[in-house]
Motif scaffolding. Structure first.
Motif, PDB file in Angstrom:
ATOM      1  N   HIS A  27       0.813  -1.298  -0.170  1.00 61.23           N
ATOM      2  CA  HIS A  27      -0.301   0.031  -0.241  1.00 61.23           C
ATOM      3  C   HIS A  27       1.756   1.477  -0.183  1.00 61.23           C
ATOM      4  O   HIS A  27      -0.357   2.276   0.201  1.00 61.23           O
ATOM      5  N   SER A  62      -6.004   0.973  -3.722  1.00 60.42           N
ATOM      6  CA  SER A  62      -4.899   0.128  -3.140  1.00 60.42           C
ATOM      7  C   SER A  62      -3.705   0.507  -2.344  1.00 60.42           C
ATOM      8  O   SER A  62      -2.332   0.638  -1.897  1.00 60.42           O
ATOM      9  N   ASN A 281      -9.510  -1.544   1.289  1.00 56.50           N
ATOM     10  CA  ASN A 281      -9.256  -0.691   1.169  1.00 56.50           C
ATOM     11  C   ASN A 281     -10.234   0.133   0.556  1.00 56.50           C
ATOM     12  O   ASN A 281     -11.631   0.059   0.765  1.00 56.50           O
TER      13      ASN A 281
END
Length: 285
Positions: A27, A62, A281
């Motif tokens: 991430h 993401s 997410n």
């Protein structure tokens, strides 16, 4: 952590080779200014590349945190003063209009207030002018022991106008901000941390980027909805008085996403079940 991370699926838009983009942690995006022979001084191509990548980053669910650093011995030497002289001499410069119309400021970072995703500066060396403007709008700053900082615009007859003046005034206070802005002298990383208060950590040069990436990792251990809403609250606190900031924040789309999203349920359930949460997410706004 989460179960929806696939870095191979990420497709950043094309950009100049003056900017390097990678995804070294889950991430996390690492953005490296890549003009080492020119101390990463800003060019129109580099600024456009940064804007393109950050706009994509903001819209990519993401990706939760970005780290920005510089290739070589400098973080960023600021604006290209030779190009500025050329524009002045040719009569094509319109600095007032340029500053007033700039949405996100120097390098598309110094006044970037629309993104709630954290940005960490990994300052690997010298930062001058616009480089300091970039740093002052990052959420955390990691600096190498040999890093130096300066706002030397007054020595060149120009102005640090892309957001650093009000921000430095809030962070350091009027007198210390005046010391940097009106004298234009260089300060050390330790001074930036202990006196001027815009550096979080000072580490060995080899540890700058790893430390920044570790802090980014720690951020991603938390709910991305909570982290992004917290940053939005900080941004709003700079724009509004206390009660207005609290009210605006509580009624924002980012707060609505937090209170009605999956991660608040997951966080509370994980606490009740004594397990680590598995974050998802955030939904696109």
């Amino acid at each position: 952590m989460s179960s929806n991370w696939d870095p191979l699926a990420l497709r950043p838009p094309s950009h100049s080779d003056e900017l390097k983009v990678s995804f070294p942690r889950e991430h996390v995006m690492l953005m490296t200014l890549n003009r080492p022979r020119h101390l990463n001084a800003m060019t129109p191509q580099l600024a456009t590349g940064i804007a393109t990548i950050l706009n994509w980053f903001d819209d990519e669910p993401s990706l939760w945190v970005v780290v920005v650093t510089g290739e070589g011995r400098a973080f960023c030497a600021g604006a290209d003063l030779k190009a500025w002289l050329h524009d002045q001499s040719s009569g094509t410069a319109n600095e007032q209009e340029s500053v007033a119309s700039s949405v996100h400021g120097f390098a598309s970072i110094s006044r970037r207030h629309t993104s709630c995703k954290p940005m960490i500066a990994a300052v690997n060396g010298s930062a001058y002018g616009g480089g300091v403007e970039i740093i002052l709008n990052c959420d955390m700053v990691i600096a190498s022991e040999d890093a130096v900082f300066a706002l030397p615009e007054v020595k060149r007859g120009v102005l640090a106008a892309q957001g650093v003046i009000p921000r430095l005034g809030r962070v350091a206070g009027h007198q210390l901000a005046s010391e940097m802005l009106l004298l234009g002298n260089t300060i050390t990383a330790v001074q930036a941390r202990d006196r001027f208060r815009f550096v979080n950590l000072v580490v060995e040069k080899s540890a700058v980027v790893p430390t920044a990436l570790d802090i980014a990792r720690q951020m991603t251990m938390n709910s991305p909805d909570s982290v992004q809403s917290s940053k939005e609250g900080l941004i709003l606190s700079q724009k509004h008085h206390f009660e207005e900031a609290v009210h605006t924040h509580s009624m924002s789309l980012v707060s609505k996403r937090l209170y009605h999203g999956a991660n608040i349920k997951e966080g509370l359930a994980a606490f009740s079940e004594r397990r680590k949460p598995r974050w998802s997410n955030p939904a696109k706004l």
